[in-house]
Scaffold this motif. Structure first.
Motif, PDB file in Angstrom:
ATOM      1  N   TYR A   1       8.118  15.359  11.848  1.00  0.00           N
ATOM      2  CA  TYR A   1       7.406  14.893  10.655  1.00  0.00           C
ATOM      3  C   TYR A   1       7.554  13.375  10.493  1.00  0.00           C
ATOM      4  O   TYR A   1       6.590  12.669  10.193  1.00  0.00           O
ATOM      5  N   HIS A   2       8.757  12.881  10.705  1.00  0.00           N
ATOM      6  CA  HIS A   2       8.953  11.442  10.534  1.00  0.00           C
ATOM      7  C   HIS A   2       8.308  10.641  11.650  1.00  0.00           C
ATOM      8  O   HIS A   2       7.845   9.528  11.438  1.00  0.00           O
ATOM      9  N   ASP A   3       8.251  11.236  12.836  1.00  0.00           N
ATOM     10  CA  ASP A   3       7.477  10.630  13.916  1.00  0.00           C
ATOM     11  C   ASP A   3       6.026  10.510  13.458  1.00  0.00           C
ATOM     12  O   ASP A   3       5.391   9.468  13.579  1.00  0.00           O
ATOM     13  N   ASN A   4       5.537  11.593  12.884  1.00  0.00           N
ATOM     14  CA  ASN A   4       4.166  11.616  12.384  1.00  0.00           C
ATOM     15  C   ASN A   4       3.942  10.537  11.321  1.00  0.00           C
ATOM     16  O   ASN A   4       2.925   9.837  11.328  1.00  0.00           O
ATOM     17  N   LYS A   5       4.910  10.376  10.422  1.00  0.00           N
ATOM     18  CA  LYS A   5       4.776   9.352   9.380  1.00  0.00           C
ATOM     19  C   LYS A   5       4.640   7.963  10.015  1.00  0.00           C
ATOM     20  O   LYS A   5       3.806   7.153   9.591  1.00  0.00           O
ATOM     21  N   PHE A   6       5.486   7.690  11.005  1.00  0.00           N
ATOM     22  CA  PHE A   6       5.402   6.386  11.669  1.00  0.00           C
ATOM     23  C   PHE A   6       4.076   6.225  12.391  1.00  0.00           C
ATOM     24  O   PHE A   6       3.443   5.173  12.333  1.00  0.00           O
ATOM     25  N   ARG A   7       3.653   7.281  13.077  1.00  0.00           N
ATOM     26  CA  ARG A   7       2.407   7.198  13.841  1.00  0.00           C
ATOM     27  C   ARG A   7       1.205   6.940  12.948  1.00  0.00           C
ATOM     28  O   ARG A   7       0.203   6.385  13.380  1.00  0.00           O
ATOM     29  N   ARG A   8       1.303   7.376  11.709  1.00  0.00           N
ATOM     30  CA  ARG A   8       0.188   7.119  10.793  1.00  0.00           C
ATOM     31  C   ARG A   8       0.167   5.658  10.341  1.00  0.00           C
ATOM     32  O   ARG A   8      -0.643   5.271   9.518  1.00  0.00           O
TER      33      ARG A   8
ATOM     34  N   HIS B   1       2.782   3.660   8.920  1.00  0.00           N
ATOM     35  CA  HIS B   1       3.560   3.158   7.788  1.00  0.00           C
ATOM     36  C   HIS B   1       4.687   2.261   8.274  1.00  0.00           C
ATOM     37  O   HIS B   1       5.386   2.580   9.232  1.00  0.00           O
ATOM     38  N   ASP B   2       4.851   1.124   7.608  1.00  0.00           N
ATOM     39  CA  ASP B   2       5.921   0.197   7.983  1.00  0.00           C
ATOM     40  C   ASP B   2       7.265   0.727   7.529  1.00  0.00           C
ATOM     41  O   ASP B   2       8.272   0.562   8.195  1.00  0.00           O
ATOM     42  N   ARG B   3       7.256   1.318   6.365  1.00  0.00           N
ATOM     43  CA  ARG B   3       8.507   1.712   5.744  1.00  0.00           C
ATOM     44  C   ARG B   3       8.374   3.117   5.189  1.00  0.00           C
ATOM     45  O   ARG B   3       7.353   3.483   4.597  1.00  0.00           O
ATOM     46  N   LEU B   4       9.428   3.909   5.404  1.00  0.00           N
ATOM     47  CA  LEU B   4       9.436   5.269   4.866  1.00  0.00           C
ATOM     48  C   LEU B   4      10.559   5.364   3.839  1.00  0.00           C
ATOM     49  O   LEU B   4      11.683   4.946   4.103  1.00  0.00           O
ATOM     50  N   ILE B   5      10.228   5.882   2.689  1.00  0.00           N
ATOM     51  CA  ILE B   5      11.252   6.093   1.673  1.00  0.00           C
ATOM     52  C   ILE B   5      11.265   7.570   1.312  1.00  0.00           C
ATOM     53  O   ILE B   5      10.230   8.141   0.970  1.00  0.00           O
ATOM     54  N   ASN B   6      12.426   8.186   1.428  1.00  0.00           N
ATOM     55  CA  ASN B   6      12.578   9.585   1.029  1.00  0.00           C
ATOM     56  C   ASN B   6      13.518   9.652  -0.157  1.00  0.00           C
ATOM     57  O   ASN B   6      14.535   8.961  -0.187  1.00  0.00           O
TER      58      ASN B   6
ATOM     59  N   ASN C   1      16.405   1.789  10.371  1.00  0.00           N
ATOM     60  CA  ASN C   1      16.385   1.075   9.095  1.00  0.00           C
ATOM     61  C   ASN C   1      15.018   1.084   8.425  1.00  0.00           C
ATOM     62  O   ASN C   1      14.893   0.722   7.256  1.00  0.00           O
ATOM     63  N   ARG C   2      14.014   1.475   9.180  1.00  0.00           N
ATOM     64  CA  ARG C   2      12.683   1.573   8.562  1.00  0.00           C
ATOM     65  C   ARG C   2      12.589   2.800   7.668  1.00  0.00           C
ATOM     66  O   ARG C   2      11.641   2.959   6.916  1.00  0.00           O
ATOM     67  N   LEU C   3      13.557   3.680   7.784  1.00  0.00           N
ATOM     68  CA  LEU C   3      13.622   4.848   6.894  1.00  0.00           C
ATOM     69  C   LEU C   3      14.736   4.632   5.880  1.00  0.00           C
ATOM     70  O   LEU C   3      15.884   4.399   6.247  1.00  0.00           O
ATOM     71  N   GLU C   4      14.382   4.672   4.627  1.00  0.00           N
ATOM     72  CA  GLU C   4      15.400   4.549   3.590  1.00  0.00           C
ATOM     73  C   GLU C   4      15.478   5.857   2.829  1.00  0.00           C
ATOM     74  O   GLU C   4      14.452   6.415   2.443  1.00  0.00           O
TER      75      GLU C   4
ATOM     76  N   THR D   1       0.872  -1.164   0.000  1.00  0.00           N
ATOM     77  CA  THR D   1       0.000   0.000   0.000  1.00  0.00           C
ATOM     78  C   THR D   1       0.911   1.215   0.000  1.00  0.00           C
ATOM     79  O   THR D   1       1.711   1.408   0.907  1.00  0.00           O
ATOM     80  N   VAL D   2       0.812   2.016  -1.052  1.00  0.00           N
ATOM     81  CA  VAL D   2       1.763   3.107  -1.244  1.00  0.00           C
ATOM     82  C   VAL D   2       1.074   4.447  -1.095  1.00  0.00           C
ATOM     83  O   VAL D   2      -0.037   4.649  -1.581  1.00  0.00           O
ATOM     84  N   ARG D   3       1.742   5.349  -0.407  1.00  0.00           N
ATOM     85  CA  ARG D   3       1.241   6.704  -0.286  1.00  0.00           C
ATOM     86  C   ARG D   3       2.335   7.653  -0.759  1.00  0.00           C
ATOM     87  O   ARG D   3       3.489   7.536  -0.349  1.00  0.00           O
TER      88      ARG D   3
END
Length: 594
Positions: free
Chosen positions: A354-361, A363-368, A393-396, A162-164
């Motif tokens: 912001y990245h805390d927010n991304k995790f809280r929403r 998402h398993d994995r964050l790609i920037n 490592n969950r943030l790439e 599931t991609v956002r």
RNA sequence: GCGCCCGUAGCUCAGUGGAUAGAGUACCUGACUUCGGAUCAGGUGGUCGGGAGUUCGAAUCUCUCCGGGCGCGCCA
């Protein structure tokens, strides 16, 4: 997928050989890897397993090992026609044509889904890309990140994720960049009202220059020059935005304090700049699920809360009136300021929030996706989220290298209009179009700097790889159209004599089509969309060879047996589906006529 | 100075430790005016930046040198 199936077969054979006493092996893990040989003489797939087992078995002759493995290869798989030992001890495999023929049935059944899988179903990924400062136009480098991010999103979605897609707007009220932006707008506004502007020199040794007013003063009285902000935004687009601001706000702001004027215009000017960015990206076929405002993190207290958490976890300290993050504890090379001595939070503070927010929403994995010039920033952001207790490592973070444009063999320089940035829409899209721009961006790996020759991409458009690929698709559609006109129905693949597809050109196409799902999976796994543009060129080439050698419909000079026509139409249809899906993943149109 | 990335055909770029290093383009030669020639067949073109090492085997991994890009803010 083919290589997985083959690897399983080979592993089985190795274990069987061991159990039969043919191979002296411990219980060591048997790692079988398959590759597609460059040379067609070496089969469709090949394995180096015998060479790698030399040490473990103590048998010095790899060919001997290979022979023993071959002896135990299951014969009834249906996948391979034959296998042989070759060269220094490779095992070469030749695919069974009937297995290949059956791919056409599968392709038709899966249709839109051919190439996709559910391998990564349940995984949610947030892709953040471009996130350009809302103070200027979308550049060509942003364009590369946009193409990469968008296609990566397609690829991951095709694997079941599931991609956002998200664009982060750096619109924080305490940002010095935004202040400069607003001040610049305010000065240009005055310039439209008849004030000259005193431009400081770019390099300190030069003299200041006075720019004349952009319009005569209303009362005709000469006005004193206004100083341009230090490090303000010099691009001419700022004058255009200021003119729009003048139209919207009227002349009444002339007599305010400069700072007040800037504050009054800030939001409206930002909005206009943002709209400019959004329309450039839309012209490039990029649509985001969310435009995330940095300012919202301040408004609802998330920056405060994140700072409090970092303090509570003991990873901050105060020094020289500022609050610091102990990022060196997490691998950064120096500690970073979170709150300046003037009490304003820094960019990194908001970005951690912001990245805390991304995790809280959830998402398993964050790609920037960032430009390579930000690489120094990677370790501090990772340190920040690690300090919050997340696995970094969950943030790439994908760093794209620079892009330069070539016109007439000369590098394209950024125009004054755009503040010296090379602009995506006007410098590139308007000239070569969305499809060619995407294709060229995706032709090379993002890890390497790239150069796009505009003359090649536009003027010689007939020789353009992107047209070559699209042409192949249009041709396939044309054959199907002609068949229909001639009253020949395209029968489903399972109902035709697929075994008639025995010409080398036909088998080459089939092999390529069968590779597609694996190619997509690899491109997704390695974040390597450029694999797909290469694949597209290969497939288009094979289709043209097929077209040249294998007539599908009877013509005036050549008649084709009805059964063969049916079989070839099934092949054409399968290739059409594959090519269409492929172009879809790349975000490039698949025209039925050109 | 320190850190990250990159040097592959004239040009733009591929190349998951494997067999004779590939494609597009450019250049040369040929086919065919067709189910759309925006095509196909063939050819020219390489010290994979240099050197050393690792191993059965290196463009790929390690080290070193040379050349180029980028980054080292209480900017974003």
């Amino acid at each position: 997928m083919i290589t997985e199936q083959l690897a399983a077969l080979v592993r089985k054979a190795v274990l069987a050989a061991r159990d039969a006493g043919d191979l002296p092996l411990d219980d060591t893990e048997v790692q079988v890897s398959l590759e597609t040989p460059r040379n067609k003489q070496h089969g469709d797939y090949s394995s180096n397993i015998a060479l790698t087992l030399k040490k473990a078995t103590g048998i010095p002759d790899s060919r001997e090992i290979a022979t023993r493995i071959l002896k135990h290869l299951p014969a009834d798989s249906g996948l391979i026609e034959r296998a042989e030992v070759a060269g220094p001890g490779f095992l070469n495999f030749y695919l069974n044509p009937s297995w290949l023929h059956d791919m056409l049935v599968r392709i038709e059944q899966e249709d839109q889904r051919y190439g996709a899988s559910n391998e990564r179903a349940g995984e949610t990924v947030l892709l953040e890309f471009v996130s350009a400062n809302p103070t200027g136009p979308i550049s060509v480098v942003n364009g590369r990140a946009a193409a990469l991010g968008d296609v990566l999103g397609n690829l991951l979605a095709a694997q079941g994720c599931t991609v956002r897609r998200e664009f982060y707007i750096n619109d924080a009220l305490n940002s010095t960049q935004i202040d400069k932006f607003a001040e610049t707008i305010a000065v240009r506004y005055m310039q439209h009202l008849g004030y000259p502007v005193l431009m400081p020199p770019r390099d300190p040794s030069a003299e200041s220059v006075v720019e004349p007013p952009l319009a005569p003063p209303e009362d005709g009285r000469e006005r004193p020059p206004i100083p341009f902000p230090e490090n303000g935004y010099r691009g001419d687009y700022m004058k255009e935005i200021a003119r729009e601001i003048l139209e919207e706000f009227g002349r009444a702001y002339e007599h305010l304090e400069q700072a007040e004027r800037a504050r009054a215009f800030r939001d409206a000017a930002l909005q206009r700049c943002l709209n400019m960015q959004r329309s450039a990206l839309e012209a490039f076929g990029i649509v985001y699920d969310c435009w995330f405002h940095e300012s919202s993190l301040y408004e609802n207290g998330e920056v405060e809360r994140t700072l409090a958490t970092l303090k509570a976890r003991g990873f901050t300290y105060e020094k020289e009136g500022a609050l610091w993050l102990c990022s060196t504890q997490f691998g950064d090379d120096k500690d970073r300021v979170l709150v300046r001595s003037n009490e304003k939070a820094t960019y990194i503070a908001a970005d951690i929030a912001y990245h805390d927010n991304k995790f809280r929403r959830g998402h398993d994995r964050l790609i920037n996706i960032w430009g390579a010039d930000h690489h120094g920033y990677v370790s501090r952001l990772k340190a920040g989220i690690a300090a919050l207790g997340y696995d970094p490592n969950r943030l790439e973070i994908i760093l794209t290298q620079m892009v330069s444009l070539l016109r007439d063999g000369e590098p394209v320089m950024g125009g004054k209009r755009h503040g010296n940035v090379i602009e995506l829409k006007e410098d590139m899209l308007d000239e070569i179009g969305k499809d060619a721009a995407r294709f060229y961006f995706l032709l090379s790996s993002y890890e390497n700097p790239a150069t796009v020759d505009l003359e090649l991409a536009k003027k010689q458009s007939n020789e353009n790889p992107v047209y070559y690929v699209q042409y192949a698709h249009a041709r396939l559609c044309n054959i199907l159209r002609r068949a229909e006109e001639a009253g020949i129905s395209v029968r489903p693949a399972h109902a035709v004599h697929r075994a008639l597809l025995a010409h080398p050109a036909e088998l080459d196409v089939l092999r390529k089509l069968a590779d597609f799902p694996e190619e997509v999976a690899l491109a997704a796994r390695d974040y390597a969309p450029h694999r797909l543009t290469r694949y597209a060129m290969d497939l288009a080439g094979l289709l043209n060879i097929f077209y040249e050698n294998c007539r599908v419909l009877s013509g005036q000079e050549e008649t084709v047996p009805a059964e063969l026509t049916e079989a070839r139409l099934a092949l054409v249809n399968g290739a059409r589906i594959t090519l269409r899906n492929l172009l879809g993943l790349l975000g490039i149109s698949a025209p039925e006529r050109m």
